[in-house]
Design a protein around this motif. Structure first.
Motif, PDB file in Angstrom:
ATOM      1  N   TYR A 192       0.978  -1.219  -0.009  1.00 40.59           N
ATOM      2  CA  TYR A 192      -0.029  -0.069   0.017  1.00 40.59           C
ATOM      3  C   TYR A 192       0.787   1.313   0.097  1.00 40.59           C
ATOM      4  N   LEU A 193       2.040   1.361   0.615  1.00 43.47           N
ATOM      5  CA  LEU A 193       2.770   2.435   0.924  1.00 43.47           C
ATOM      6  C   LEU A 193       3.611   2.840  -0.387  1.00 43.47           C
ATOM      7  N   ASN A 194       3.953   1.435  -0.941  1.00 45.00           N
ATOM      8  CA  ASN A 194       4.576   1.649  -2.281  1.00 45.00           C
ATOM      9  C   ASN A 194       3.679   2.473  -3.412  1.00 45.00           C
ATOM     10  N   ARG A 195       2.455   1.879  -3.235  1.00 44.95           N
ATOM     11  CA  ARG A 195       1.382   2.482  -4.278  1.00 44.95           C
ATOM     12  C   ARG A 195       1.382   4.141  -4.104  1.00 44.95           C
ATOM     13  N   ALA A 196       1.354   4.381  -2.788  1.00 44.43           N
ATOM     14  CA  ALA A 196       1.062   5.544  -2.297  1.00 44.43           C
ATOM     15  C   ALA A 196       2.049   6.770  -2.551  1.00 44.43           C
ATOM     16  N   ILE A 197       3.432   6.137  -2.729  1.00 45.32           N
ATOM     17  CA  ILE A 197       4.558   6.727  -3.077  1.00 45.32           C
ATOM     18  C   ILE A 197       4.634   7.206  -4.317  1.00 45.32           C
ATOM     19  N   GLU A 198       4.156   6.109  -5.303  1.00 48.65           N
ATOM     20  CA  GLU A 198       4.177   6.349  -6.882  1.00 48.65           C
ATOM     21  C   GLU A 198       2.949   7.225  -6.973  1.00 48.65           C
ATOM     22  N   GLU A 199       1.836   7.399  -6.581  1.00 46.61           N
ATOM     23  CA  GLU A 199       0.843   8.493  -6.690  1.00 46.61           C
ATOM     24  C   GLU A 199       1.293   9.745  -6.100  1.00 46.61           C
ATOM     25  N   ASP A 200       2.212   9.849  -4.923  1.00 46.73           N
ATOM     26  CA  ASP A 200       2.633  11.021  -4.629  1.00 46.73           C
ATOM     27  C   ASP A 200       3.330  11.643  -5.627  1.00 46.73           C
ATOM     28  N   MET A 201       4.429  10.719  -6.051  1.00 45.87           N
ATOM     29  CA  MET A 201       5.237  11.019  -6.999  1.00 45.87           C
ATOM     30  C   MET A 201       4.772  11.827  -8.395  1.00 45.87           C
ATOM     31  N   ALA A 202       3.695  11.097  -8.791  1.00 49.88           N
ATOM     32  CA  ALA A 202       3.064  11.604  -9.990  1.00 49.88           C
ATOM     33  C   ALA A 202       2.175  12.584  -9.955  1.00 49.88           C
ATOM     34  N   ASN A 203       1.826  13.073  -8.510  1.00 44.86           N
ATOM     35  CA  ASN A 203       1.156  14.348  -8.291  1.00 44.86           C
ATOM     36  C   ASN A 203       2.179  15.289  -8.081  1.00 44.86           C
ATOM     37  N   GLY A 204       3.437  15.093  -7.771  1.00 44.48           N
ATOM     38  CA  GLY A 204       4.510  15.913  -7.330  1.00 44.48           C
ATOM     39  C   GLY A 204       4.261  16.540  -6.124  1.00 44.48           C
ATOM     40  N   ASP A 205       3.748  15.397  -5.234  1.00 47.01           N
ATOM     41  CA  ASP A 205       3.539  16.058  -3.786  1.00 47.01           C
ATOM     42  C   ASP A 205       4.616  15.501  -2.915  1.00 47.01           C
ATOM     43  N   LEU A 207       5.994  16.247   0.107  1.00 46.80           N
ATOM     44  CA  LEU A 207       5.979  16.026   1.375  1.00 46.80           C
ATOM     45  C   LEU A 207       5.407  14.953   1.727  1.00 46.80           C
ATOM     46  N   ASN A 208       4.420  14.234   0.915  1.00 47.78           N
ATOM     47  CA  ASN A 208       3.628  12.999   1.548  1.00 47.78           C
ATOM     48  C   ASN A 208       4.598  11.806   0.761  1.00 47.78           C
ATOM     49  N   VAL A 209       5.383  12.255  -0.354  1.00 49.51           N
ATOM     50  CA  VAL A 209       6.445  11.020  -0.644  1.00 49.51           C
ATOM     51  C   VAL A 209       7.346  10.744   0.436  1.00 49.51           C
ATOM     52  N   GLU A 210       8.049  12.040   1.142  1.00 43.17           N
ATOM     53  CA  GLU A 210       8.899  11.673   2.255  1.00 43.17           C
ATOM     54  C   GLU A 210       8.252  10.945   3.481  1.00 43.17           C
ATOM     55  N   ARG A 211       6.990  11.606   3.778  1.00 42.52           N
ATOM     56  CA  ARG A 211       6.255  11.087   4.945  1.00 42.52           C
ATOM     57  C   ARG A 211       5.867   9.418   4.659  1.00 42.52           C
ATOM     58  N   HIS A 212       5.525   8.804   3.360  1.00 35.83           N
ATOM     59  CA  HIS A 212       5.279   7.584   3.259  1.00 35.83           C
ATOM     60  C   HIS A 212       6.408   6.762   3.017  1.00 35.83           C
ATOM     61  N   ARG A 213       7.497   7.355   2.759  1.00 30.98           N
ATOM     62  CA  ARG A 213       8.835   6.788   2.803  1.00 30.98           C
ATOM     63  C   ARG A 213       9.477   6.265   4.127  1.00 30.98           C
ATOM     64  N   LEU A 214       9.079   7.341   4.778  1.00 36.11           N
ATOM     65  CA  LEU A 214       9.512   7.071   6.387  1.00 36.11           C
ATOM     66  C   LEU A 214       8.726   5.946   6.937  1.00 36.11           C
ATOM     67  N   ALA A 215       7.356   6.088   6.667  1.00 39.74           N
ATOM     68  CA  ALA A 215       6.526   5.021   7.027  1.00 39.74           C
ATOM     69  C   ALA A 215       6.759   3.571   6.562  1.00 39.74           C
ATOM     70  N   LEU A 216       7.253   3.471   5.530  1.00 41.19           N
ATOM     71  CA  LEU A 216       7.557   2.321   4.634  1.00 41.19           C
ATOM     72  C   LEU A 216       9.149   1.799   5.122  1.00 41.19           C
ATOM     73  N   ARG A 217       9.981   2.800   5.607  1.00 46.91           N
ATOM     74  CA  ARG A 217      11.144   2.378   6.101  1.00 46.91           C
ATOM     75  C   ARG A 217      10.826   1.505   7.475  1.00 46.91           C
ATOM     76  N   SER A 218       9.718   2.053   8.259  1.00 43.92           N
ATOM     77  CA  SER A 218       9.186   1.535   9.609  1.00 43.92           C
ATOM     78  C   SER A 218       8.726   0.109   9.198  1.00 43.92           C
ATOM     79  N   VAL A 219       7.735   0.099   8.282  1.00 48.49           N
ATOM     80  CA  VAL A 219       7.148  -1.328   7.961  1.00 48.49           C
ATOM     81  C   VAL A 219       8.307  -2.353   7.558  1.00 48.49           C
ATOM     82  N   GLU A 220       9.235  -2.028   6.902  1.00 46.52           N
ATOM     83  CA  GLU A 220      10.162  -2.933   6.263  1.00 46.52           C
ATOM     84  C   GLU A 220      11.004  -3.574   7.545  1.00 46.52           C
ATOM     85  N   GLN A 221      11.333  -2.654   8.433  1.00 45.89           N
ATOM     86  CA  GLN A 221      12.308  -2.947   9.476  1.00 45.89           C
ATOM     87  C   GLN A 221      11.178  -3.978  10.571  1.00 45.89           C
ATOM     88  N   GLN A 222      10.066  -3.719  10.431  1.00 45.65           N
ATOM     89  CA  GLN A 222       9.209  -4.692  11.378  1.00 45.65           C
ATOM     90  C   GLN A 222       9.156  -6.126  10.723  1.00 45.65           C
TER      91      GLN A 222
END
Length: 231
Positions: A192-205, A207-222
């Motif tokens: 889900y987070l990977n899809r969200a990052i792709e959508e944020d990048m397509a929309n030029g957002d 701030l949300n790209v960085e926020r979702h990347r941080l969340a993805l990093r946490s999920v990957e560690q878990q």
């Protein structure tokens, strides 16, 4: 209670009961980071916020579009139960949301087949406020007396679902099966987070790209820690 605007709720983390299941499903949103923002219609417009009544669907703002949800329960596999015997499973599908959206339906029971039961049954729901709704699947075993016995469940925020065929892993809260289900849940969050990052990048957002990347990093560690566990 979350839908009533409660900011903090006490839960018994020692018991994987329905409130805990709903809580875990609710906070899958926002990358599972621990908090969920209110829907836009409760924060962006003061008039909408003040007039909204959770018990009256007529007070929903016009910006909130109802959702016609069609769920096809196709099949399951490798369903287990405690003790000996063969499973006779059925699936309960529940919308958990505002009072006028909450509804519960179930499939027929497949007798003596926990290995690969097939239902191919279709259910239709009309959800007036999807942003405040959860979709919950529960698999039960119907015993010889006709009583339901819990096998596993999965709960998802309705606004995270994709229109496609999904393989759903059940949470059983029973030792090794729980660890397995938690691993699959983390994988779902990562997708889900990977899809969200792709959508944020397509929309030029950015701030949300960085926020979702941080969340993805946490999920990957878990996820890395869970994979190391033996289950």
């Amino acid at each position: 209670m979350w839908n009533c605007g409660v900011q903090m709720v006490a839960l018994n983390y020692q018991t994987g009961d329905r409130p805990m299941q709903l809580n875990q499903g609710k906070f899958m949103q926002n990358g599972g980071c621990g908090y969920v923002l209110k829907p836009d219609f409760l924060t962006s417009n003061l008039e909408d916020r003040n007039s909204f009544d959770i018990y009256n669907k007529e007070t929903l703002p016009k910006s909130v579009e109802p959702l016609a949800l069609i769920i096809n329960i196709i099949a399951a596999r490798h369903l287990m139960k405690n003790g000996r015997g063969i499973v006779s499973p059925f699936v309960e599908i529940e919308i958990v949301g505002l009072e006028y959206d909450s509804v519960k339906l179930k499939t027929s029971t497949i007798r003596d087949n926990g290995f690969n039961p097939v239902w191919k049954e279709c259910f239709t729901f009309e959800v007036f406020c999807p942003d405040l709704a959860l979709l919950r699947f529960v698999v039960y075993n119907e015993d010889m007396f006709g009583d339901p016995n819990f096998i596993g469940q999965a709960t998802y925020p309705l606004n995270m679902l994709l229109s496609c065929e999904n393989l759903i892993y059940m949470w059983s809260f029973q030792g090794n099966e729980e660890a397995y289900a938690q691993t699959q849940e983390l994988k779902n969050q990562a997708r889900y987070l990977n899809r969200a990052i792709e959508e944020d990048m397509a929309n030029g957002d950015a701030l949300n790209v960085e926020r979702h990347r941080l969340a993805l990093r946490s999920v990957e560690q878990q996820l890395a820690l869970k994979i190391k566990e033996k289950f």
